[in-house]
Design a protein around this motif. Structure first.
Motif, PDB file in Angstrom:
ATOM      1  N   PHE A  16      45.649 -16.488  12.643  1.00  0.00           N
ATOM      2  CA  PHE A  16      45.119 -17.350  13.901  1.00  0.00           C
ATOM      3  C   PHE A  16      46.701 -18.397  13.984  1.00  0.00           C
ATOM      4  CE2 PHE A  16      44.068 -20.860  17.456  1.00  0.00           C
ATOM      5  CZ  PHE A  16      44.534 -19.664  18.558  1.00  0.00           C
ATOM      6  N   GLY A  19      49.994 -17.364  13.477  1.00  0.00           N
ATOM      7  CA  GLY A  19      50.520 -17.091  14.650  1.00  0.00           C
ATOM      8  C   GLY A  19      50.576 -17.784  15.852  1.00  0.00           C
ATOM      9  N   ALA A  20      49.671 -19.334  15.672  1.00  0.00           N
ATOM     10  CA  ALA A  20      50.359 -20.521  16.028  1.00  0.00           C
ATOM     11  C   ALA A  20      51.468 -21.197  15.998  1.00  0.00           C
ATOM     12  CB  ALA A  20      49.205 -21.607  16.574  1.00  0.00           C
ATOM     13  N   TRP A  23      54.423 -18.665  17.237  1.00  0.00           N
ATOM     14  CA  TRP A  23      55.007 -18.788  18.887  1.00  0.00           C
ATOM     15  C   TRP A  23      55.661 -20.044  19.387  1.00  0.00           C
ATOM     16  CZ3 TRP A  23      51.861 -21.624  22.931  1.00  0.00           C
ATOM     17  CH2 TRP A  23      52.108 -21.074  23.497  1.00  0.00           C
ATOM     18  N   ASP A  26      59.259 -19.310  20.082  1.00  0.00           N
ATOM     19  CA  ASP A  26      59.234 -18.601  21.580  1.00  0.00           C
ATOM     20  C   ASP A  26      60.120 -18.337  22.288  1.00  0.00           C
ATOM     21  OD1 ASP A  26      58.704 -16.026  22.911  1.00  0.00           O
ATOM     22  OD2 ASP A  26      57.689 -17.054  23.685  1.00  0.00           O
ATOM     23  N   GLU A 160      48.257 -22.795  21.626  1.00  0.00           N
ATOM     24  CA  GLU A 160      47.969 -22.137  20.437  1.00  0.00           C
ATOM     25  C   GLU A 160      48.575 -20.806  20.577  1.00  0.00           C
ATOM     26  OE1 GLU A 160      43.428 -22.869  20.552  1.00  0.00           O
ATOM     27  OE2 GLU A 160      44.012 -24.240  18.771  1.00  0.00           O
ATOM     28  N   ALA A 161      48.597 -20.264  21.545  1.00  0.00           N
ATOM     29  CA  ALA A 161      48.732 -18.828  22.133  1.00  0.00           C
ATOM     30  C   ALA A 161      49.606 -18.898  24.029  1.00  0.00           C
ATOM     31  CB  ALA A 161      48.225 -18.027  21.035  1.00  0.00           C
ATOM     32  N   GLU A 165      48.312 -20.673  27.711  1.00  0.00           N
ATOM     33  CA  GLU A 165      49.101 -21.328  27.875  1.00  0.00           C
ATOM     34  C   GLU A 165      49.402 -21.947  29.105  1.00  0.00           C
ATOM     35  OE1 GLU A 165      53.851 -22.179  27.417  1.00  0.00           O
ATOM     36  OE2 GLU A 165      52.889 -20.373  27.535  1.00  0.00           O
TER      37      GLU A 165
END
Length: 188
Positions: A16, A19-20, A23, A26, A160-161, A165
Motif C-alpha cells: 500500500f 503504491g501511494a 501514485w 501520476d 493515498e490512492a 482522492e
C-alpha cells in the motif's frame, strides 16, 4: 502468531505504501517529477528511486541475497540515490522499483521472520528479518508522506490512492487555511 500471518500483514502494508508513493507521479510532467521541491533538492521521482534502492539493499544484501542487477550508488555526498539524472528515465526508475519490490517480497517469502542479517551501518548491526521489514515499511511510509506533501504543493492533489482522492475545492481549502492561520495567530 504465525510467520505467514505476520508476513502477509507487513507485506500488505508495504504494498500500500509503495503504491501511494508511485501514485504521486501520476499525470505529472517529466519536469515536475524531477524538479527540486525542497531546499535539499527532494523530488518525487528521486524518492521512488531512493525507496527502491534501499528496499533492494535492506531486503537483499543484508540477508545474503544481493539484488540481481546494478543499483544506484548510495551514501554519496551528493545524495545521488535521491535524485534522477537526465540519462535515467521515469520508466527505468519505475522498473527498478518493481524489481526491488519483487526481490524484497521473495526474501520475505523465503526466509523466516527470525532469519539473521547484518546491517553494518546500524549501531546494533545484527538484525532479524522482522526488524528490517518493519524498518523498510516505516521508511517507505515516511517517504510516501513526503511525496504527498510535495504533490500537494505542485497541484493540490492529495490522498493515498486514486480511490480516496477528493476533487480539489479551492474555496474550501482557502477557508480551512484561513481558519488554521487564525488559530495559530490566536495561540501565539
Amino acid at each position: 502468531m504465525r510467520d505467514d500471518v505476520v508476513k502477509g500483514h507487513l507485506l500488505d502494508e508495504l504494498r500500500f505504501a509503495r503504491g501511494a508513493l508511485v501514485w504521486k507521479l501520476d499525470g505529472l510532467s517529466e519536469y515536475d517529477v524531477r524538479r527540486p521541491l525542497t531546499s535539499t533538492g527532494t523530488n518525487l521521482l528521486g524518492l521512488v528511486k531512493h525507496v527502491a534502492t534501499w528496499e533492494a539493499r535492506y531486503l537483499g544484501e543484508v540477508f545474503g541475497r544481493p539484488f540481481p542487477g546494478p543499483l544506484p550508488r548510495w551514501q554519496d555526498a551528493d545524495g545521488s540515490d535521491l535524485w534522477v539524472t537526465p540519462g535515467e528515465t521515469r520508466e527505468q526508475v519505475l522498473d527498478l522499483h518493481r524489481r526491488a519490490a519483487a526481490h524484497a517480497e521473495a526474501t520475505v517469502g523465503e526466509l523466516p521472520l527470525d532469519a539473521r542479517g547484518r546491517v553494518p551501518w546500524w549501531p546494533r548491526p545484527d538484525v532479524d528479518l522482522f526488524a528490517v521489514v518493519v524498518h523498510v515499511l516505516a521508511d517507505t511510509t515516511r517517504h510516501a508522506g513526503h511525496a504527498d506533501i510535495l504533490r500537494e504543493q505542485l497541484d493540490g492533489r492529495t490522498g493515498e490512492a486514486a480511490a480516496y482522492e477528493r476533487p480539489v475545492d479551492a474555496a474550501e481549502r482557502e477557508a480551512r487555511w484561513a481558519a488554521i492561520e487564525a488559530a495559530a495567530r490566536a495561540a501565539s
